[in-house]
Every structure is written in C-alpha cells, then in structure tokens.
Write an enzyme that holds these catalytic residues in place. Structure first.
Site, PDB file in Angstrom:
ATOM      1  N   ASP A  28      -1.160  52.919  18.803  1.00  0.00           N
ATOM      2  CA  ASP A  28      -0.404  52.117  19.774  1.00  0.00           C
ATOM      3  C   ASP A  28      -1.296  51.882  20.766  1.00  0.00           C
ATOM      4  O   ASP A  28      -2.269  52.705  20.901  1.00  0.00           O
ATOM      5  CB  ASP A  28       0.847  53.161  20.344  1.00  0.00           C
ATOM      6  CG  ASP A  28       1.962  52.099  21.102  1.00  0.00           C
ATOM      7  OD1 ASP A  28       3.099  51.867  20.349  1.00  0.00           O
ATOM      8  OD2 ASP A  28       1.604  51.346  22.081  1.00  0.00           O
TER       9      ASP A  28
ATOM     10  N   ASP B  78      -5.400  48.679  18.365  1.00  0.00           N
ATOM     11  CA  ASP B  78      -4.634  47.224  18.890  1.00  0.00           C
ATOM     12  C   ASP B  78      -4.598  46.684  17.489  1.00  0.00           C
ATOM     13  O   ASP B  78      -5.603  46.477  17.037  1.00  0.00           O
ATOM     14  CB  ASP B  78      -5.740  46.657  19.772  1.00  0.00           C
ATOM     15  CG  ASP B  78      -5.015  45.378  20.151  1.00  0.00           C
ATOM     16  OD1 ASP B  78      -4.190  44.795  19.469  1.00  0.00           O
ATOM     17  OD2 ASP B  78      -5.464  44.509  20.949  1.00  0.00           O
ATOM     18  N   VAL B  79      -3.716  46.376  17.004  1.00  0.00           N
ATOM     19  CA  VAL B  79      -3.392  45.681  15.655  1.00  0.00           C
ATOM     20  C   VAL B  79      -4.054  44.351  15.622  1.00  0.00           C
ATOM     21  O   VAL B  79      -3.965  43.798  14.578  1.00  0.00           O
ATOM     22  CB  VAL B  79      -2.173  45.824  15.087  1.00  0.00           C
ATOM     23  CG1 VAL B  79      -1.539  47.212  14.826  1.00  0.00           C
ATOM     24  CG2 VAL B  79      -0.881  44.925  15.817  1.00  0.00           C
TER      25      VAL B  79
ATOM     26  N   ASN C   1       4.871  48.541  12.060  1.00  0.00           N
ATOM     27  CA  ASN C   1       6.116  48.000  13.163  1.00  0.00           C
ATOM     28  C   ASN C   1       5.696  47.389  14.407  1.00  0.00           C
ATOM     29  O   ASN C   1       6.623  46.827  14.900  1.00  0.00           O
ATOM     30  CB  ASN C   1       6.633  49.424  13.302  1.00  0.00           C
ATOM     31  CG  ASN C   1       7.536  49.469  14.755  1.00  0.00           C
ATOM     32  OD1 ASN C   1       8.988  48.895  14.394  1.00  0.00           O
ATOM     33  ND2 ASN C   1       7.238  50.072  15.601  1.00  0.00           N
TER      34      ASN C   1
ATOM     35  N   TYR D 273       8.735  33.366  17.526  1.00  0.00           N
ATOM     36  CA  TYR D 273       9.120  34.711  17.102  1.00  0.00           C
ATOM     37  C   TYR D 273       9.715  34.706  15.517  1.00  0.00           C
ATOM     38  O   TYR D 273       9.352  35.384  14.575  1.00  0.00           O
ATOM     39  CB  TYR D 273      10.016  35.406  18.046  1.00  0.00           C
ATOM     40  CG  TYR D 273      10.651  36.893  17.417  1.00  0.00           C
ATOM     41  CD1 TYR D 273       9.505  37.936  17.688  1.00  0.00           C
ATOM     42  CD2 TYR D 273      11.721  37.450  17.115  1.00  0.00           C
ATOM     43  CE1 TYR D 273       9.949  39.418  17.240  1.00  0.00           C
ATOM     44  CE2 TYR D 273      12.052  38.322  16.788  1.00  0.00           C
ATOM     45  CZ  TYR D 273      11.231  39.531  16.909  1.00  0.00           C
ATOM     46  OH  TYR D 273      11.495  40.813  16.382  1.00  0.00           O
TER      47      TYR D 273
ATOM     48  N   LYS E  18       8.307  36.359  12.171  1.00  0.00           N
ATOM     49  CA  LYS E  18       9.233  37.356  10.992  1.00  0.00           C
ATOM     50  C   LYS E  18       9.467  36.769   9.933  1.00  0.00           C
ATOM     51  O   LYS E  18       9.472  37.447   8.857  1.00  0.00           O
ATOM     52  CB  LYS E  18      10.425  37.715  11.837  1.00  0.00           C
ATOM     53  CG  LYS E  18       9.901  38.769  13.197  1.00  0.00           C
ATOM     54  CD  LYS E  18       9.430  39.878  12.792  1.00  0.00           C
ATOM     55  CE  LYS E  18       9.086  40.789  13.823  1.00  0.00           C
ATOM     56  NZ  LYS E  18       8.490  42.133  13.282  1.00  0.00           N
TER      57      LYS E  18
ATOM     58  N   ALA F 269      18.444  45.471  18.857  1.00  0.00           N
ATOM     59  CA  ALA F 269      18.177  46.926  18.863  1.00  0.00           C
ATOM     60  C   ALA F 269      17.923  47.210  20.557  1.00  0.00           C
ATOM     61  O   ALA F 269      17.229  46.573  20.900  1.00  0.00           O
ATOM     62  CB  ALA F 269      17.200  47.579  17.862  1.00  0.00           C
TER      63      ALA F 269
ATOM     64  N   THR G 242      16.420  49.038  22.651  1.00  0.00           N
ATOM     65  CA  THR G 242      15.073  49.496  22.842  1.00  0.00           C
ATOM     66  C   THR G 242      14.324  49.243  24.149  1.00  0.00           C
ATOM     67  O   THR G 242      14.885  48.161  24.658  1.00  0.00           O
ATOM     68  CB  THR G 242      14.157  49.024  21.774  1.00  0.00           C
ATOM     69  OG1 THR G 242      13.794  47.793  21.904  1.00  0.00           O
ATOM     70  CG2 THR G 242      14.602  49.655  20.210  1.00  0.00           C
TER      71      THR G 242
HETATM   72  N1  LIG Z   1      14.312  45.617  19.493  1.00  0.00           N
HETATM   73  C1  LIG Z   1      14.807  44.616  18.868  1.00  0.00           C
HETATM   74  O1  LIG Z   1      15.928  44.053  19.027  1.00  0.00           O
HETATM   75  C2  LIG Z   1      14.300  44.353  17.456  1.00  0.00           C
HETATM   76  C3  LIG Z   1      14.932  43.581  16.509  1.00  0.00           C
HETATM   77  C4  LIG Z   1      14.359  43.324  15.122  1.00  0.00           C
HETATM   78  C5  LIG Z   1      13.106  43.446  15.077  1.00  0.00           C
HETATM   79  N2  LIG Z   1      12.452  44.221  16.108  1.00  0.00           N
HETATM   80  C6  LIG Z   1      10.878  44.616  15.763  1.00  0.00           C
HETATM   81  O2  LIG Z   1      10.918  45.940  16.011  1.00  0.00           O
HETATM   82  C7  LIG Z   1       9.387  46.282  16.306  1.00  0.00           C
HETATM   83  C8  LIG Z   1       9.651  47.279  17.378  1.00  0.00           C
HETATM   84  O3  LIG Z   1      10.194  46.784  18.591  1.00  0.00           O
HETATM   85  P1  LIG Z   1      10.793  47.771  19.587  1.00  0.00           P
HETATM   86  O4  LIG Z   1      12.038  46.945  19.944  1.00  0.00           O
HETATM   87  O5  LIG Z   1      10.868  48.984  19.170  1.00  0.00           O
HETATM   88  O6  LIG Z   1       9.749  47.338  20.822  1.00  0.00           O
HETATM   89  P2  LIG Z   1       9.133  48.353  21.927  1.00  0.00           P
HETATM   90  O7  LIG Z   1       8.281  47.176  22.804  1.00  0.00           O
HETATM   91  O8  LIG Z   1       9.901  49.238  22.248  1.00  0.00           O
HETATM   92  O9  LIG Z   1       8.049  48.881  20.930  1.00  0.00           O
HETATM   93  C9  LIG Z   1       6.899  48.026  20.548  1.00  0.00           C
HETATM   94  C10 LIG Z   1       5.525  49.125  20.683  1.00  0.00           C
HETATM   95  O10 LIG Z   1       4.808  48.434  19.720  1.00  0.00           O
HETATM   96  C11 LIG Z   1       3.335  48.511  20.663  1.00  0.00           C
HETATM   97  N3  LIG Z   1       2.494  47.373  20.531  1.00  0.00           N
HETATM   98  C12 LIG Z   1       2.620  46.318  20.981  1.00  0.00           C
HETATM   99  N4  LIG Z   1       1.543  45.521  20.439  1.00  0.00           N
HETATM  100  C13 LIG Z   1       0.677  46.102  20.017  1.00  0.00           C
HETATM  101  C14 LIG Z   1      -0.590  46.185  19.201  1.00  0.00           C
HETATM  102  N5  LIG Z   1      -1.351  44.770  19.306  1.00  0.00           N
HETATM  103  N6  LIG Z   1      -1.199  46.904  18.720  1.00  0.00           N
HETATM  104  C15 LIG Z   1      -0.479  48.126  18.746  1.00  0.00           C
HETATM  105  N7  LIG Z   1       0.602  48.527  19.176  1.00  0.00           N
HETATM  106  C16 LIG Z   1       1.338  47.480  19.871  1.00  0.00           C
HETATM  107  C17 LIG Z   1       3.905  48.648  22.045  1.00  0.00           C
HETATM  108  O11 LIG Z   1       2.953  49.053  22.875  1.00  0.00           O
HETATM  109  C18 LIG Z   1       5.052  49.354  21.920  1.00  0.00           C
HETATM  110  O12 LIG Z   1       4.817  50.776  22.043  1.00  0.00           O
HETATM  111  C19 LIG Z   1       8.655  45.090  16.453  1.00  0.00           C
HETATM  112  O13 LIG Z   1       8.179  44.456  15.263  1.00  0.00           O
HETATM  113  C20 LIG Z   1       9.934  43.876  16.802  1.00  0.00           C
HETATM  114  O14 LIG Z   1       9.882  42.578  16.396  1.00  0.00           O
HETATM  115  C21 LIG Z   1      12.875  44.766  17.407  1.00  0.00           C
END
Ligand SMILES: NC(=O)c1ccc[n+]([C@@H]2O[C@H](COP(=O)([O-])OP(=O)(O)OC[C@H]3O[C@@H](n4cnc5c(N)ncnc54)[C@H](O)[C@@H]3O)[C@@H](O)[C@H]2O)c1
Length: 249
Positions: A37, A52-53, A79, A144, A148, A177, A179
């Site tokens: 992360d 950093d991905v 993720n 976005y 995806k 979700a 979050t």
């Molecule tokens: N929350 C939703 O409604 C939802 C719905 C569908 C899909 N998603 C997907 O789920 C995944 C996680 O989302 P979340 O809601 O848990 O978000 P979140 O923001 O709570 O967590 C995302 C994490 O990814 C890390 N991150 C971001 N950019 C990064 C990078 N360049 N390198 C390394 N780490 C990095 C952030 O620091 C954070 O800890 C994402 O891929 C998102 O697109 C989320």
C-alpha cells in the site's frame, strides 16, 4: 476454516476497505499475508510493504521483498484502485492516464512480477477487484468504468494465458461498498445524507455492500478449495447487476 494454512498471499491496497478486510480474512484462515500500500500501516498478524502499483520499480522491489519474507507467493489479490467521477468530458488526458495506470496497468505490473513465484506454487490464484461499473452503465463514472471494464477483460485474458500453468485468475465485482472510499465520496457531496440514501436505494437490498462480504468472495476465489474456478467474475452487489425489482412506493 484453515484452507489457507501454509499459503502466502499478497494483497495490494490492503491497508484500507476491501483490501484490508480480505487481508484479515485470509490471515484468519491460515495465510501469511503481506499488504502492499501507499500507506503501509496494518496491525499484526498482517505486515505491510510500501508500494505504489503505478511505479514498476516499486512493485518489483515489493514483490521481491514479499517473496523473501514469505518464502514464496501463492495468492495475489490485485485490489488497489482509485476512483474518478464525471462523464466522458470530465477528466483531462493526464487523469485518464493516471486512473488507467493505477487500476489496469497496476494489475499487470504486480502480476508479471509475481508470476515466477506463482508458477512454483501448488495453489496459485489471482483475484482482481473489479466492479459493477464493468458490467452496468452508471452515470458519471466514465473513466472509472472504462478502467474496470479493462480489469474484467484482463482477468479473462490472464485466466486463459495461465490456466495450463495451474494459475487460476478470477475477479470480484462489488456493488457500492461501505468503505473509506465511499466515505470520501459522501464527504464532498452537496448533501451527504441524501447522497448516501441514493446509493442505498440503487441497491436492490436497500443497503450498501460491506467490505467483509466482498472479502468473503475474494477468499472463496483465492482458496485452494475452489480449484476448478477460473475465468469468472463473482458479483457481490446486493443484486444490483441482475435483479429488476419494482421501485418502492
Ligand atoms: N468501495 C466501493 O464502492 C467499490 C465498489 C466496487 C469496486 N471497488 C474497488 O475496490 C478496490 C478497493 O476499494 P476500497 O473501497 O476498499 O477503497 P479504499 O480507498 O478504502 O482502499 C484502497 C486502498 O488502495 C490503496 N492505493 C491506492 N492507490 C494505490 C497505489 N497506486 N499503490 C498502492 N496502493 C494504492 C490506498 O492507499 C488504500 O489503502 C478498488 O479497486 C475499487 O475500485 C470499490
């Protein structure tokens, strides 16, 4: 359940939300888990590596460090992801490149660095976090959704490329979700309470998906018990993709 006993997992974006819930669940089911992360802050038994991905050098270093620490890698959960809002006019080229770089190319970077380790595993599995945005047209999510949609297609292509190597590749498609991500979206809304109510109403179940529910699906797909499951997208969306129910009066 200890289906992950002896297995070693990497979860990107594992310090928050869905990734954190998945990392904690895999650990609870017996895996050794390293989180990648930007903010490498997690509690034991998880450990974290700053990565950093969107930076190939950072990813290569992190994968090498994780493989050394764990003695190999069996499971990768791709993720990490970032959001973008607006229609197709809303973001400039730099933002298009940035979001695609993190959400799509990030998966390629982590996977290609991890593949030599996955090839040595008897239980190799990759799970990508995709989204309902890959399969349903949502307003004001053009960039976005494009990212995806690419994750969904990449999941299927990777599943085909690596099936004969014994590496399974699947994705989860969460609905909205609950979050920190959604918390940030609501924070900038003109009327956060109304925005939250609208997001909940969009879900047939009338509530947001929980991070733990998405984590359960990630664990199912990553588990060696799911040895015949590859090239699938598992929706965890409260029925949002497939159900057509009358509006409540
Ligand atoms: N929350 C939703 O409604 C939802 C719905 C569908 C899909 N998603 C997907 O789920 C995944 C996680 O989302 P979340 O809601 O848990 O978000 P979140 O923001 O709570 O967590 C995302 C994490 O990814 C890390 N991150 C971001 N950019 C990064 C990078 N360049 N390198 C390394 N780490 C990095 C952030 O620091 C954070 O800890 C994402 O891929 C998102 O697109 C989320």
């Amino acid at each position: 359940m200890t289906d992950f006993a002896g297995l070693r997992a990497v979860v990107t974006g594992g310090a928050s939300g869905i990734g954190l819930a998945a990392a904690q669940l895999l650990a609870a089911r017996g895996a050794q888990v390293v989180v990648f992360d930007l903010k490498p802050e997690v509690d034991a038994p998880l450990t974290a590596i700053a990565a950093d991905v969107s930076d190939d050098g950072s990813v290569r270093d992190a994968v090498a460090a994780a493989a050394l620490q764990l003695g190999g890698i069996d499971v990768v959960v791709n993720n990490a992801g970032i959001g973008a809002q607006g229609n197709v006019t809303a973001n400039d080229d730099a933002e298009w490149h940035r979001v695609l770089d993190v959400n799509v190319v990030g998966i390629a970077r982590v996977t290609r660095a991890a593949l030599p380790h996955l090839r040595k595993s008897e239980a190799a599995a990759i799970v990508n976090t995709c989204s309902i945005a890959a399969t349903a047209g949502l307003p004001n999510r053009a960039l976005y959704s494009a990212s995806k949609g690419a994750v969904l297609a990449l999941t299927m292509a990777m599943a085909a490329d690596h099936v004969r190597e014994g590496i399974r590749v699947n994705c989860v498609n969460p609905g909205t979700a609950d979050t920190p991500w959604v918390g940030r979206l609501l924070d900038v809304a003109a009327d956060p309470a109304a925005e939250r109510a609208a997001l909940e109403a969009r879900q047939p179940m009338g509530r947001l998906v929980s991070a733990d529910e998405v984590a359960q699906a990630i664990a199912y797909l990553a588990s060696p018990l799911s040895g015949s499951t590859t090239g699938t997208a598992l929706a965890v969306d409260g029925g949002m993709q497939n159900l057509r129910i009358p509006a409540t009066r």
